[in-house]
Design a protein around this motif. Structure first.
Motif, PDB file in Angstrom:
ATOM      1  N   GLN A 189      48.534 -22.332  42.272  1.00 43.26           N
ATOM      2  CA  GLN A 189      47.213 -22.050  41.434  1.00 43.26           C
ATOM      3  C   GLN A 189      47.333 -22.636  40.062  1.00 43.26           C
ATOM      4  O   GLN A 189      46.428 -23.172  39.348  1.00 43.26           O
ATOM      5  CB  GLN A 189      46.810 -20.325  40.734  1.00 43.26           C
ATOM      6  CG  GLN A 189      46.215 -19.759  42.102  1.00 43.26           C
ATOM      7  CD  GLN A 189      46.061 -18.250  42.146  1.00 43.26           C
ATOM      8  OE1 GLN A 189      45.069 -18.436  41.564  1.00 43.26           O
ATOM      9  NE2 GLN A 189      47.183 -17.640  43.374  1.00 43.26           N
ATOM     10  N   SER A 192      47.097 -26.245  39.851  1.00 42.15           N
ATOM     11  CA  SER A 192      45.710 -26.479  40.225  1.00 42.15           C
ATOM     12  C   SER A 192      44.908 -27.641  38.553  1.00 42.15           C
ATOM     13  O   SER A 192      44.007 -28.104  38.544  1.00 42.15           O
ATOM     14  CB  SER A 192      44.957 -25.802  40.841  1.00 42.15           C
ATOM     15  OG  SER A 192      44.776 -25.077  39.804  1.00 42.15           O
ATOM     16  N   TYR A 193      45.227 -26.706  37.759  1.00 42.97           N
ATOM     17  CA  TYR A 193      45.131 -26.732  35.984  1.00 42.97           C
ATOM     18  C   TYR A 193      45.897 -27.655  35.065  1.00 42.97           C
ATOM     19  O   TYR A 193      45.142 -28.169  34.225  1.00 42.97           O
ATOM     20  CB  TYR A 193      44.578 -25.627  35.866  1.00 42.97           C
ATOM     21  CG  TYR A 193      44.171 -24.725  35.905  1.00 42.97           C
ATOM     22  CD1 TYR A 193      41.969 -24.678  35.380  1.00 42.97           C
ATOM     23  CD2 TYR A 193      44.016 -23.663  36.649  1.00 42.97           C
ATOM     24  CE1 TYR A 193      41.244 -24.021  36.294  1.00 42.97           C
ATOM     25  CE2 TYR A 193      43.353 -22.729  37.846  1.00 42.97           C
ATOM     26  CZ  TYR A 193      41.634 -23.180  37.034  1.00 42.97           C
ATOM     27  OH  TYR A 193      41.024 -21.964  38.103  1.00 42.97           O
ATOM     28  N   ALA A 216      40.893 -18.483  29.431  1.00 38.92           N
ATOM     29  CA  ALA A 216      40.069 -17.781  30.840  1.00 38.92           C
ATOM     30  C   ALA A 216      40.269 -17.955  32.325  1.00 38.92           C
ATOM     31  O   ALA A 216      40.731 -17.073  33.495  1.00 38.92           O
ATOM     32  CB  ALA A 216      38.524 -17.682  31.236  1.00 38.92           C
ATOM     33  N   HIS A 220      42.483 -15.397  35.111  1.00 35.17           N
ATOM     34  CA  HIS A 220      41.886 -15.325  35.739  1.00 35.17           C
ATOM     35  C   HIS A 220      43.279 -15.613  36.938  1.00 35.17           C
ATOM     36  O   HIS A 220      43.311 -15.144  37.795  1.00 35.17           O
ATOM     37  CB  HIS A 220      40.949 -16.481  36.700  1.00 35.17           C
ATOM     38  CG  HIS A 220      40.597 -16.708  37.967  1.00 35.17           C
ATOM     39  ND1 HIS A 220      39.786 -16.147  38.831  1.00 35.17           N
ATOM     40  CD2 HIS A 220      41.749 -17.528  38.487  1.00 35.17           C
ATOM     41  CE1 HIS A 220      40.017 -16.518  39.474  1.00 35.17           C
ATOM     42  NE2 HIS A 220      40.823 -17.805  39.942  1.00 35.17           N
ATOM     43  N   ILE A 221      43.861 -16.567  37.419  1.00 34.44           N
ATOM     44  CA  ILE A 221      44.876 -16.534  37.894  1.00 34.44           C
ATOM     45  C   ILE A 221      45.795 -15.438  37.759  1.00 34.44           C
ATOM     46  O   ILE A 221      45.711 -14.862  39.265  1.00 34.44           O
ATOM     47  CB  ILE A 221      46.247 -17.532  37.621  1.00 34.44           C
ATOM     48  CG1 ILE A 221      45.067 -19.302  37.846  1.00 34.44           C
ATOM     49  CG2 ILE A 221      46.935 -17.905  38.150  1.00 34.44           C
ATOM     50  CD1 ILE A 221      46.008 -20.253  37.547  1.00 34.44           C
ATOM     51  N   ASP A 223      45.230 -12.378  37.103  1.00 32.82           N
ATOM     52  CA  ASP A 223      44.840 -10.986  37.884  1.00 32.82           C
ATOM     53  C   ASP A 223      44.240 -11.266  39.647  1.00 32.82           C
ATOM     54  O   ASP A 223      44.432 -10.815  40.210  1.00 32.82           O
ATOM     55  CB  ASP A 223      43.349 -11.170  37.528  1.00 32.82           C
ATOM     56  CG  ASP A 223      42.893 -10.550  35.818  1.00 32.82           C
ATOM     57  OD1 ASP A 223      44.059  -9.577  35.642  1.00 32.82           O
ATOM     58  OD2 ASP A 223      42.311 -10.419  35.001  1.00 32.82           O
ATOM     59  N   PHE A 224      43.657 -12.169  39.771  1.00 33.04           N
ATOM     60  CA  PHE A 224      43.449 -13.113  41.154  1.00 33.04           C
ATOM     61  C   PHE A 224      45.075 -12.531  41.643  1.00 33.04           C
ATOM     62  O   PHE A 224      45.017 -12.263  43.004  1.00 33.04           O
ATOM     63  CB  PHE A 224      43.192 -13.822  41.227  1.00 33.04           C
ATOM     64  CG  PHE A 224      42.652 -15.310  42.553  1.00 33.04           C
ATOM     65  CD1 PHE A 224      41.451 -14.729  42.888  1.00 33.04           C
ATOM     66  CD2 PHE A 224      43.618 -15.256  43.097  1.00 33.04           C
ATOM     67  CE1 PHE A 224      41.317 -15.585  43.990  1.00 33.04           C
ATOM     68  CE2 PHE A 224      43.423 -15.873  44.121  1.00 33.04           C
ATOM     69  CZ  PHE A 224      41.921 -15.901  44.914  1.00 33.04           C
ATOM     70  N   THR A 225      46.434 -13.197  40.987  1.00 35.90           N
ATOM     71  CA  THR A 225      47.567 -12.913  41.932  1.00 35.90           C
ATOM     72  C   THR A 225      47.738 -12.018  42.474  1.00 35.90           C
ATOM     73  O   THR A 225      48.220 -11.701  43.117  1.00 35.90           O
ATOM     74  CB  THR A 225      47.993 -14.108  41.534  1.00 35.90           C
ATOM     75  OG1 THR A 225      47.988 -15.589  41.060  1.00 35.90           O
ATOM     76  CG2 THR A 225      50.073 -14.635  41.642  1.00 35.90           C
ATOM     77  N   ALA A 227      46.372  -9.353  42.361  1.00 34.80           N
ATOM     78  CA  ALA A 227      45.802  -8.199  43.645  1.00 34.80           C
ATOM     79  C   ALA A 227      45.816  -8.614  44.751  1.00 34.80           C
ATOM     80  O   ALA A 227      45.982  -8.045  45.496  1.00 34.80           O
ATOM     81  CB  ALA A 227      44.296  -8.722  43.364  1.00 34.80           C
ATOM     82  N   GLY A 228      46.597  -9.874  45.272  1.00 43.41           N
ATOM     83  CA  GLY A 228      46.424 -10.574  46.190  1.00 43.41           C
ATOM     84  C   GLY A 228      48.279 -10.455  46.367  1.00 43.41           C
ATOM     85  O   GLY A 228      47.949  -9.418  47.501  1.00 43.41           O
TER      86      GLY A 228
END
Lengths: 237, 237
Positions: A189, A192-193, A216, A220-221, A223-225, A227-228
């Motif tokens: 992730q 990818s930026y 942002a 996002h990365i 939080d997303f990660t 959570a995963g």
DNA sequence: GACGCGATCAAACACGTGTTTTATACATGC
DNA sequence: GCATGTATAAAACACGTGTTTGATCGCGTC
């Protein structure tokens, strides 16, 4: 044979390169830097923009206002010049998001810190040391003989750092295959930026991200990660 | 001038390329395929392995047992041959994980289906049509003039498909910036399992993933991503 | 002043690249 | 039979590449 060694600078020391200090050997009249330094500066810029194979010795000579033979004289060959640029890039890159974190921080803090410092540096065309990141990207897309060096100095330490944080967070050890997969997901992730020539070429309406968008994305990365990772920790192997 | 047009095959039709049917114009005695077909077969293999710039016309001619001028004769130039290979790759790629999904399926099912069909195809060196994926990867790393075409035919439809599923799952619309970030996170994880020259070069002990590991990685990505999406949906914008 | 030495310069070298030319074999249609 | 058009072949072309050569300049030193 084939290497007359014309008493020129030795192009061997991969690590030392003390290079005689070179105090004021050049004519003091000229205000510009010595040829060797100009070549290094130009090479840093061009190699980071276009990669090792995308830059010719003639490009370097022309933009540095140096003779065509200067690269071979000062650095042995094109790869020797590139090696010095990569060495500077490694010094600049390898310190960052893994070593300057407080030892007593929690795994979650470490991961957030990693992402929020790493992603803006990758994504922003502004800021310091983006050239070093671009060198890394070119090496990943189109490796040179220096790839193993880079892998050992910058990739492996990051992987270990992240794996340790993820394993602690999941309550397992680093041999757990889920840990490796989570690290890959996180790193993928982030990468990818990184600026991407394909999307510039393929999507004419593409515009660069603003700093706010980059921040942002980093949040996002994280939080997303997280959570995963927590989800995978719950559901077990 | 400079294009005598010697009544050879026309190398212009970017889209049509019907090419006279070419029934049995060749001598029926020779058992091997016509030169044009051999060139196409060899080009498919070499371009997918090494990319457009990594293959020379001499490589193609030699491996196809054709004359050096054959590429220019049958395809106009090297890019013309590559264009035909890419056209075949696009036919092979653009159908898959987005169109063969049942219309009434849930967003979660769609995402799982996308990942579990896409990742094995990307990651496995075996199986059908990996060559087409390799072409895509080379285009992403080092775009050719055909990149916009590829972006429109294969990238954009995938992005739309995923964005719609993610937006539905989050209970928001496709203009929500969180949707785009989740799609990027998902796609980045998938792409990270594509064969990568850097890790082969940089990590000498690297071994290919087994089919079981690839399936496990796909399941991981789906679980990981769905958890991340749900988390972001909860916490709001 | 002659010499040595690091640095620079113009030119050439050796090779690889995509492309074009010229010639030739072969099947087909009149 | 013979022109026609297709396909192949060998060679050359034009250019770009990294590298090497041999000469020359500007110093400082003996």
């Amino acid at each position: 044979m084939s290497r007359p060694s014309r008493s020129a600078p030795e192009h061997r020391g991969a690590g030392s390169h003390v290079r005689n200090g070179r105090g004021g050997a050049r004519s003091a009249a000229s205000g510009d830097a010595a040829t060797r330094e100009r070549l290094l500066a130009v090479a840093t810029r061009l190699f980071s923009e276009r990669g090792f194979r995308g830059v010719t010795v003639r490009d370097l000579s022309r933009e540095a206002n140096a003779n065509l033979a200067a690269v071979n004289y000062h650095f042995g060959d094109k790869l020797g010049l590139y090696r010095e640029v990569v060495a500077m890039a490694l010094e600049d890159v390898h310190v960052d998001p893994t070593t300057d974190v407080a030892a007593e921080s929690t795994p979650e803090e470490r991961i957030r810190h990693y992402v929020t410092t790493y992603v803006p540096r990758l994504a922003s065309p502004r800021g310091r040391a983006v050239w070093a990141q671009k060198i890394m990207r070119h090496e990943m897309n189109d490796p040179t003989p220096l790839a193993p060096w880079i892998a050992e100095v910058v990739i492996l330490p990051r992987m270990r750092f992240l794996a340790e944080a993820v394993a602690t967070l999941m309550g397992t050890d680093m041999g757990d295959p889920r840990v490796g997969r989570c690290v890959v997901s996180l790193q993928a992730q982030c990468l990818s930026y990184m600026p991407n020539r394909f999307r510039e070429v393929a999507f004419p309406g593409w515009r660069e991200m603003t700093d706010a968008e980059i921040r942002a994305a980093a949040t996002h990365i994280a939080d997303f990660t997280l959570a995963g990772i927590r989800r995978l920790a719950e559901q077990g192997e």
